[in-house]
Design a protein around this motif. Structure first.
Motif, PDB file in Angstrom:
ATOM      1  N   THR A 169       0.826  -1.208   0.000  1.00 53.37           N
ATOM      2  CA  THR A 169       0.000   0.000   0.000  1.00 53.37           C
ATOM      3  C   THR A 169       0.856   1.251   0.000  1.00 53.37           C
ATOM      4  OG1 THR A 169      -1.768  -1.147   1.190  1.00 53.37           O
ATOM      5  CG2 THR A 169      -1.800   1.264   1.243  1.00 53.37           C
ATOM      6  N   TYR A 170       1.869   1.293   0.858  1.00 50.05           N
ATOM      7  CA  TYR A 170       2.716   2.490   0.923  1.00 50.05           C
ATOM      8  C   TYR A 170       3.512   2.651  -0.371  1.00 50.05           C
ATOM      9  CZ  TYR A 170       5.760   6.130   2.608  1.00 50.05           C
ATOM     10  OH  TYR A 170       6.413   7.325   2.747  1.00 50.05           O
ATOM     11  N   GLU A 171       3.942   1.556  -0.948  1.00 42.86           N
ATOM     12  CA  GLU A 171       4.712   1.601  -2.179  1.00 42.86           C
ATOM     13  C   GLU A 171       3.893   2.196  -3.319  1.00 42.86           C
ATOM     14  OE1 GLU A 171       8.208  -1.385  -3.179  1.00 42.86           O
ATOM     15  OE2 GLU A 171       6.235  -2.273  -3.487  1.00 42.86           O
ATOM     16  N   ASN A 172       2.589   1.972  -3.295  1.00 39.15           N
ATOM     17  CA  ASN A 172       1.738   2.434  -4.386  1.00 39.15           C
ATOM     18  C   ASN A 172       1.001   3.735  -4.087  1.00 39.15           C
ATOM     19  OD1 ASN A 172       1.446   0.177  -6.674  1.00 39.15           O
ATOM     20  ND2 ASN A 172       1.736  -0.843  -4.706  1.00 39.15           N
ATOM     21  N   GLN A 173       0.776   4.049  -2.823  1.00 31.65           N
ATOM     22  CA  GLN A 173      -0.022   5.218  -2.486  1.00 31.65           C
ATOM     23  C   GLN A 173       0.710   6.245  -1.633  1.00 31.65           C
ATOM     24  OE1 GLN A 173      -3.830   4.059  -0.839  1.00 31.65           O
ATOM     25  NE2 GLN A 173      -4.171   2.501  -2.399  1.00 31.65           N
ATOM     26  N   ARG A 174       1.867   5.886  -1.081  1.00 23.84           N
ATOM     27  CA  ARG A 174       2.655   6.774  -0.232  1.00 23.84           C
ATOM     28  C   ARG A 174       1.882   7.268   0.991  1.00 23.84           C
ATOM     29  NH1 ARG A 174       6.125   4.689  -2.486  1.00 23.84           N
ATOM     30  NH2 ARG A 174       7.977   5.551  -3.453  1.00 23.84           N
ATOM     31  N   GLN A 175       1.014   6.445   1.510  1.00 29.41           N
ATOM     32  CA  GLN A 175       0.290   6.759   2.742  1.00 29.41           C
ATOM     33  C   GLN A 175      -0.132   5.450   3.399  1.00 29.41           C
ATOM     34  OE1 GLN A 175      -3.152   6.249   3.478  1.00 29.41           O
ATOM     35  NE2 GLN A 175      -3.449   5.078   1.580  1.00 29.41           N
ATOM     36  N   VAL A 176      -0.339   5.510   4.720  1.00 24.79           N
ATOM     37  CA  VAL A 176      -0.784   4.319   5.442  1.00 24.79           C
ATOM     38  C   VAL A 176      -1.994   4.582   6.338  1.00 24.79           C
ATOM     39  CG1 VAL A 176       1.431   3.126   5.438  1.00 24.79           C
ATOM     40  CG2 VAL A 176       0.922   4.780   7.250  1.00 24.79           C
ATOM     41  N   GLY A 177      -2.270   5.869   6.630  1.00 23.07           N
ATOM     42  CA  GLY A 177      -3.339   6.185   7.564  1.00 23.07           C
ATOM     43  C   GLY A 177      -4.694   5.644   7.149  1.00 23.07           C
ATOM     44  N   SER A 178      -5.088   5.912   5.919  1.00 22.64           N
ATOM     45  CA  SER A 178      -6.387   5.431   5.441  1.00 22.64           C
ATOM     46  C   SER A 178      -6.427   3.911   5.400  1.00 22.64           C
ATOM     47  CB  SER A 178      -6.676   5.995   4.043  1.00 22.64           C
ATOM     48  OG  SER A 178      -6.817   7.391   4.091  1.00 22.64           O
TER      49      SER A 178
ATOM     50  N   TYR B  95      10.373  -1.218   3.025  1.00 19.89           N
ATOM     51  CA  TYR B  95       9.020  -1.056   3.551  1.00 19.89           C
ATOM     52  C   TYR B  95       8.501  -2.322   4.239  1.00 19.89           C
ATOM     53  CZ  TYR B  95       9.142   2.868   0.247  1.00 19.89           C
ATOM     54  OH  TYR B  95       9.495   4.006  -0.448  1.00 19.89           O
ATOM     55  N   GLY B  96       8.752  -3.468   3.642  1.00 19.90           N
ATOM     56  CA  GLY B  96       8.262  -4.709   4.219  1.00 19.90           C
ATOM     57  C   GLY B  96       8.945  -5.031   5.537  1.00 19.90           C
ATOM     58  N   THR B  97      10.260  -4.826   5.588  1.00 18.73           N
ATOM     59  CA  THR B  97      11.007  -5.144   6.805  1.00 18.73           C
ATOM     60  C   THR B  97      10.624  -4.217   7.948  1.00 18.73           C
ATOM     61  OG1 THR B  97      12.867  -5.874   5.437  1.00 18.73           O
ATOM     62  CG2 THR B  97      13.310  -5.496   7.758  1.00 18.73           C
ATOM     63  N   THR B  98      10.500  -2.915   7.671  1.00 18.76           N
ATOM     64  CA  THR B  98      10.133  -1.982   8.737  1.00 18.76           C
ATOM     65  C   THR B  98       8.695  -2.230   9.215  1.00 18.76           C
ATOM     66  OG1 THR B  98       9.591  -0.336   7.025  1.00 18.76           O
ATOM     67  CG2 THR B  98      11.741  -0.166   8.065  1.00 18.76           C
ATOM     68  N   SER B  99       7.796  -2.538   8.292  1.00 22.91           N
ATOM     69  CA  SER B  99       6.429  -2.892   8.698  1.00 22.91           C
ATOM     70  C   SER B  99       6.436  -4.159   9.547  1.00 22.91           C
ATOM     71  CB  SER B  99       5.544  -3.099   7.468  1.00 22.91           C
ATOM     72  OG  SER B  99       5.424  -1.921   6.714  1.00 22.91           O
ATOM     73  N   GLY B 100       7.267  -5.120   9.146  1.00 23.18           N
ATOM     74  CA  GLY B 100       7.368  -6.363   9.912  1.00 23.18           C
ATOM     75  C   GLY B 100       7.915  -6.138  11.308  1.00 23.18           C
ATOM     76  N   LEU B 101       8.891  -5.242  11.443  1.00 20.74           N
ATOM     77  CA  LEU B 101       9.441  -4.934  12.761  1.00 20.74           C
ATOM     78  C   LEU B 101       8.387  -4.292  13.662  1.00 20.74           C
ATOM     79  CD1 LEU B 101      12.979  -3.590  11.751  1.00 20.74           C
ATOM     80  CD2 LEU B 101      12.508  -5.620  13.146  1.00 20.74           C
ATOM     81  N   MET B 102       7.607  -3.375  13.103  1.00 23.10           N
ATOM     82  CA  MET B 102       6.543  -2.745  13.886  1.00 23.10           C
ATOM     83  C   MET B 102       5.498  -3.770  14.323  1.00 23.10           C
ATOM     84  SD  MET B 102       6.430   0.469  14.729  1.00 23.10           S
ATOM     85  CE  MET B 102       4.671   0.799  14.785  1.00 23.10           C
ATOM     86  N   ASN B 103       5.094  -4.611  13.398  1.00 19.22           N
ATOM     87  CA  ASN B 103       4.095  -5.629  13.732  1.00 19.22           C
ATOM     88  C   ASN B 103       4.642  -6.636  14.745  1.00 19.22           C
ATOM     89  OD1 ASN B 103       1.933  -4.719  12.135  1.00 19.22           O
ATOM     90  ND2 ASN B 103       2.818  -5.635  10.314  1.00 19.22           N
ATOM     91  N   SER B 104       5.942  -6.917  14.653  1.00 17.70           N
ATOM     92  CA  SER B 104       6.558  -7.848  15.590  1.00 17.70           C
ATOM     93  C   SER B 104       6.603  -7.251  16.989  1.00 17.70           C
ATOM     94  CB  SER B 104       7.969  -8.216  15.120  1.00 17.70           C
ATOM     95  OG  SER B 104       7.924  -8.925  13.899  1.00 17.70           O
ATOM     96  N   ALA B 105       6.903  -5.962  17.079  1.00 19.25           N
ATOM     97  CA  ALA B 105       6.890  -5.289  18.381  1.00 19.25           C
ATOM     98  C   ALA B 105       5.489  -5.333  18.983  1.00 19.25           C
ATOM     99  CB  ALA B 105       7.358  -3.846  18.231  1.00 19.25           C
ATOM    100  N   ASN B 106       4.493  -5.125  18.145  1.00 16.85           N
ATOM    101  CA  ASN B 106       3.099  -5.185  18.604  1.00 16.85           C
ATOM    102  C   ASN B 106       2.737  -6.599  19.052  1.00 16.85           C
ATOM    103  OD1 ASN B 106       0.576  -4.049  19.119  1.00 16.85           O
ATOM    104  ND2 ASN B 106      -0.184  -4.468  17.062  1.00 16.85           N
ATOM    105  N   ALA B 107       3.165  -7.591  18.280  1.00 17.21           N
ATOM    106  CA  ALA B 107       2.849  -8.983  18.618  1.00 17.21           C
ATOM    107  C   ALA B 107       3.541  -9.405  19.911  1.00 17.21           C
ATOM    108  CB  ALA B 107       3.270  -9.905  17.473  1.00 17.21           C
ATOM    109  N   LEU B 108       4.786  -8.961  20.114  1.00 17.86           N
ATOM    110  CA  LEU B 108       5.505  -9.307  21.341  1.00 17.86           C
ATOM    111  C   LEU B 108       4.798  -8.737  22.568  1.00 17.86           C
ATOM    112  CD1 LEU B 108       7.960 -10.650  22.644  1.00 17.86           C
ATOM    113  CD2 LEU B 108       9.234  -8.511  22.283  1.00 17.86           C
ATOM    114  N   SER B 109       4.299  -7.524  22.434  1.00 17.65           N
ATOM    115  CA  SER B 109       3.536  -6.940  23.545  1.00 17.65           C
ATOM    116  C   SER B 109       2.253  -7.741  23.787  1.00 17.65           C
ATOM    117  CB  SER B 109       3.207  -5.470  23.256  1.00 17.65           C
ATOM    118  OG  SER B 109       2.249  -5.344  22.216  1.00 17.65           O
ATOM    119  N   GLY B 110       1.678  -8.267  22.706  1.00 19.45           N
ATOM    120  CA  GLY B 110       0.475  -9.078  22.840  1.00 19.45           C
ATOM    121  C   GLY B 110       0.731 -10.418  23.492  1.00 19.45           C
ATOM    122  N   VAL B 111       1.957 -10.921  23.390  1.00 19.14           N
ATOM    123  CA  VAL B 111       2.324 -12.175  24.059  1.00 19.14           C
ATOM    124  C   VAL B 111       2.585 -11.941  25.543  1.00 19.14           C
ATOM    125  CG1 VAL B 111       4.076 -13.983  24.205  1.00 19.14           C
ATOM    126  CG2 VAL B 111       3.251 -13.230  21.969  1.00 19.14           C
ATOM    127  N   LEU B 112       3.327 -10.876  25.878  1.00 18.66           N
ATOM    128  CA  LEU B 112       3.740 -10.620  27.264  1.00 18.66           C
ATOM    129  C   LEU B 112       2.676  -9.886  28.075  1.00 18.66           C
ATOM    130  CD1 LEU B 112       7.437  -9.516  26.607  1.00 18.66           C
ATOM    131  CD2 LEU B 112       6.594 -11.806  27.193  1.00 18.66           C
TER     132      LEU B 112
END
Length: 331
Positions: free
Chosen positions: A79-88, A266-283
């Motif tokens: 999405t970011y690669e094609n639209q340059r936004q993520v909020g919507s 873009y994919g790696t940074t999105s994955g890192l953010m999601n991983s941080a969120n998932a780790l908080s969801g585990v702990l």
């Protein structure tokens, strides 16, 4: 305890797949992984129907988490690669949660819900067959992106700490609301207020400075969690939920916008953010359960505020960079 382990299995699987496939999508392109993730999601939803024991259910939920982890990071990058936004785009996630919750209220039968979920995921897979990927250069990304983490550890650490406190609170959220007089209808209304607020606010956040939005979301989260601890009547939570939607929208959109604007992976940074969120969801659930059982709900809210405050302190020194990276930087 078994519920905690089942949730942890899904969270760990989500963490791993989000990071792994986000990185792979930077190296090999997005579309193959988007389609793989959606197809696996449809299949994994159906496996839950046949889970006849806690171990089988843990495996089924783990497969759901794994499949969703693929989708979350790679679709965000696409999405970011094609639209340059993520909020919507992220706001549609809140809309999906809202529609899913309302569907569960109407249907109620677990088997029917699993089938409906699988049908929706398969329909998304069919839609993905119509999507076209732009021809872009692919890049080599380290197997474990230490350099990316070090470059923006203030974002990842601040986000993780806030989410850790939040996940601890959400673990006992219905019980806390019941303790101050909320009925099931009021509890549902509070959730709807949060989701609708996110749908609105996430679409507005991207026009502002992402670093300031991120830090503003952290600061507002501290205030909100303290307000939860002070509340002694259920109706006092409704206005707080509006500010919660604002805080999370500011936090999440601000963090992602900051990272995606300044790193071409873009994919790696999105994955890192999601991983941080998932780790908080585990702990978070273990933290929330332990504190609430030992010291009560109000103490848990203050502990959540404390972790969010630590996140805000961790973000000190965060500055908007002057030379953002673009897809043209890819090799």
């Amino acid at each position: 305890m078994q519920v905690g382990y089942i949730a942890a299995a899904a969270g760990i699987a989500f963490l791993v797949s989000s990071l792994v496939f986000g990185r792979l999508s930077d190296m090999h392109g997005r579309m193959r992984y988007i389609r793989l993730g959606l197809l696996l999601t449809a299949i994994s939803y159906l496996t839950q129907i046949f889970a006849g024991s806690p171990v089988a259910l843990m495996a089924a939920r783990g497969s759901v988490g794994f499949a969703l982890g693929i989708n979350s990071s790679v679709i965000m990058a696409y999405t970011y690669e094609n639209q340059r936004q993520v909020g919507s785009f992220i706001s549609y996630g809140a809309l999906g949660w809202l529609i899913g919750a309302l569907t569960a209220l109407v249907v109620k039968d677990y088997t029917a819900l699993f089938i409906i979920s699988a049908i929706v995921a398969f329909a998304a897979f069919l839609v993905s067959l119509l999507l076209v990927e732009k021809a872009t250069g692919h890049m080599q990304v380290a197997r474990f992106p230490v350099a990316l983490i070090k470059a923006d550890y203030r974002i990842y650490l601040g986000f993780f700490l806030r989410q850790l406190g939040g996940m601890a609170i959400w673990t006992v959220w219905p019980l806390y609301q019941t303790s101050i007089g909320a009925t099931k209808v009021w509890i549902a209304l509070m959730e709807v207020t949060n989701m609708v607020g996110q749908i609105v606010f996430m679409r507005l956040m991207e026009r502002f400075n992402p670093a300031r939005m991120f830090q503003g979301g952290l600061l507002l989260s501290v205030i909100i969690f303290i307000a939860y601890g002070l509340a002694n009547r259920y109706w006092q939570i409704i206005p707080i939920q509006i500010f919660l939607a604002l805080a999370y929208s500011s936090l999440f959109v601000g963090a992602l916008s900051y990272l995606l604007k300044h790193h071409p992976e873009y994919g790696t940074t999105s994955g890192l953010m999601n991983s941080a969120n998932a780790l908080s969801g585990v702990l978070g659930p273990f933290l929330g359960g332990a504190i609430s059982q030992t010291w009560g709900y109000a103490t848990l809210m203050y502990v959540g505020a404390g972790t969010a405050l630590l996140g805000l302190l961790a973000s000190r020194g965060l500055k908007v960079k002057t030379a953002p990276a673009t897809a043209a930087d890819r090799s």
